[in-house]
Design an enzyme around this catalytic site. Structure first.
Site, mmCIF file in Angstrom:
data_model
loop_
_atom_site.group_PDB
_atom_site.id
_atom_site.type_symbol
_atom_site.label_atom_id
_atom_site.label_comp_id
_atom_site.label_asym_id
_atom_site.label_seq_id
_atom_site.Cartn_x
_atom_site.Cartn_y
_atom_site.Cartn_z
ATOM 1 N N HIS A 98 0.852 -1.196 0.000
ATOM 2 C CA HIS A 98 0.000 0.000 0.000
ATOM 3 C C HIS A 98 0.894 1.254 0.000
ATOM 4 O O HIS A 98 1.954 1.285 0.629
ATOM 5 C CB HIS A 98 -0.930 0.010 1.212
ATOM 6 C CG HIS A 98 -1.959 1.091 1.107
ATOM 7 N ND1 HIS A 98 -1.702 2.388 1.486
ATOM 8 C CD2 HIS A 98 -3.218 1.080 0.616
ATOM 9 C CE1 HIS A 98 -2.783 3.129 1.241
ATOM 10 N NE2 HIS A 98 -3.715 2.357 0.716
ATOM 11 N N GLU A 170 -3.285 1.570 -7.611
ATOM 12 C CA GLU A 170 -3.703 2.752 -6.868
ATOM 13 C C GLU A 170 -2.722 3.892 -7.153
ATOM 14 O O GLU A 170 -1.665 3.972 -6.509
ATOM 15 C CB GLU A 170 -3.696 2.462 -5.368
ATOM 16 C CG GLU A 170 -4.665 1.381 -4.954
ATOM 17 C CD GLU A 170 -5.102 1.560 -3.517
ATOM 18 O OE1 GLU A 170 -6.294 1.788 -3.298
ATOM 19 O OE2 GLU A 170 -4.259 1.520 -2.621
ATOM 20 N N GLY A 176 -6.957 8.891 -0.901
ATOM 21 C CA GLY A 176 -7.076 9.649 0.337
ATOM 22 C C GLY A 176 -7.729 11.003 0.134
ATOM 23 O O GLY A 176 -8.019 11.428 -0.994
HETATM 24 C C1 PEP Z 1 -6.540 3.848 -0.403
HETATM 25 O O1 PEP Z 1 -5.940 4.599 0.372
HETATM 26 O O2 PEP Z 1 -6.072 2.724 -0.702
HETATM 27 C C2 PEP Z 1 -7.801 4.289 -0.972
HETATM 28 C C3 PEP Z 1 -8.275 3.645 -2.016
HETATM 29 O O3 PEP Z 1 -8.375 5.325 -0.361
HETATM 30 P P1 PEP Z 1 -9.611 6.237 -0.867
HETATM 31 O O4 PEP Z 1 -10.622 5.328 -1.511
HETATM 32 O O5 PEP Z 1 -10.127 6.853 0.377
HETATM 33 O O6 PEP Z 1 -9.042 7.206 -1.832
#
Ligand code: PEP
Length: 264
Positions: A98, A170, A176
């Site tokens: 992550h 991601e 975030g």
């Molecule tokens: C993450 O931090 O892996 C994530 C997907 O967060 P968000 O959906 O809140 O952007």
């Protein structure tokens, strides 16, 4: 070959044991899980025992995930958690790579590879996250970054363990509260790169690895990502931290999957 729809959330450093267990219980009783679908919830370590009590013995309808694991079976690693400790709590899956672990805890590709191999050889599923930062994107090296993370992180994975892997793309700039949501047009070419990276690493079997998209996903955009041919699921943060939000985002994502399967 139809890949499963994989959908879930990571609570990050949120929710007590009681809150996580209540979430899991409510989710399990509120949702009819469609065929060829896998759901998961990744609470903090301190919630795993309580969630496990609600989930009962495996196999679990909704996979229970951990947010990290150490590569060593035991030893002098203060603050760390081993694969054996997770298995003793009937954990199904571990999240590795992550962006927050890479950024704040300086986890390297090589360390992540050791974790991936340790988790897989013990039978855990792995959700392996990759993604470029805003800076890497600005310098035009998104493809190189994601491929490097993939090639090193999944180096040496045995073909028989591939069924236990899912990859989450991601883009760091999209996740975030401070993130800028990506568009499906941003995601599509990198998902393609990940798909071809899997083929390079695992030949034809690479086509079976589910690729999830994560980053500011909510019910309004979930289906636009799952409609992409190389996106098989969603990894959601904030929007899925309530059971209602989880279900609404899951339903919106499922509609995109149906659309994409119809087009294939
Ligand atoms: C993450 O931090 O892996 C994530 C997907 O967060 P968000 O959906 O809140 O952007």
């Amino acid at each position: 070959m139809v890949r499963p729809f994989v959908f879930g959330t990571n609570f990050k450093m949120n929710q007590t044991a009681d809150e996580s267990a209540a979430f899991y219980r409510q989710l399990a009783t509120s949702l009819q899980i469609a065929p060829a679908t896998h759901l998961f919830v990744i609470p903090p370590f301190t919630s795993l025992a309580a969630v496990n009590e609600v989930a009962g013995p495996p196999p679990h309808q909704i996979w229970v995930g951990a947010q990290n694991v150490h590569w060593a079976p035991d030893g002098a690693y203060t603050g760390e958690i081993s694969v054996g400790m997770l298995l003793a709590l009937d954990v199904d899956l571990v999240l590795l790579g992550h962006a927050e672990r890479r950024r704040y805890f300086h986890e390297t590709d090589v360390e992540l590879n050791r974790k991936v191999l340790a988790a897989l050889s013990a039978g855990l599923r792995v959700l392996f996250a990759v993604g470029e930062t805003a800076e890497e994107r600005a310098f035009g090296v998104s493809t190189e970054t994601v491929l490097r993370q993939l090639r090193i992180g999944l180096h040496g994975v045995a073909p028989e363990h591939l069924k236990k892997i899912q990859i989450a793309y991601e883009p760091v700039w999209s996740i975030g509260a401070g993130g800028t949501p990506a568009s499906p047009e941003d995601v599509e070419p990198i998902a393609k790169v990940i798909r071809s990276g899997c083929a390079e690493l695992f030949a034809a079997l690479g086509g079976e690895v589910p690729i999830l998209y994560g980053g500011s996903v909510d019910p309004s955009n979930a289906g636009t990502f799952t409609a992409l041919p190389d996106i098989d699921g969603l990894f959601v943060g904030r929007a899925a931290w309530t059971v209602e939000g989880f279900i609404a985002t899951y339903r919106a994502g499922s509609r995109g999957v149906e659309e994409s399967r119809r087009d294939q």
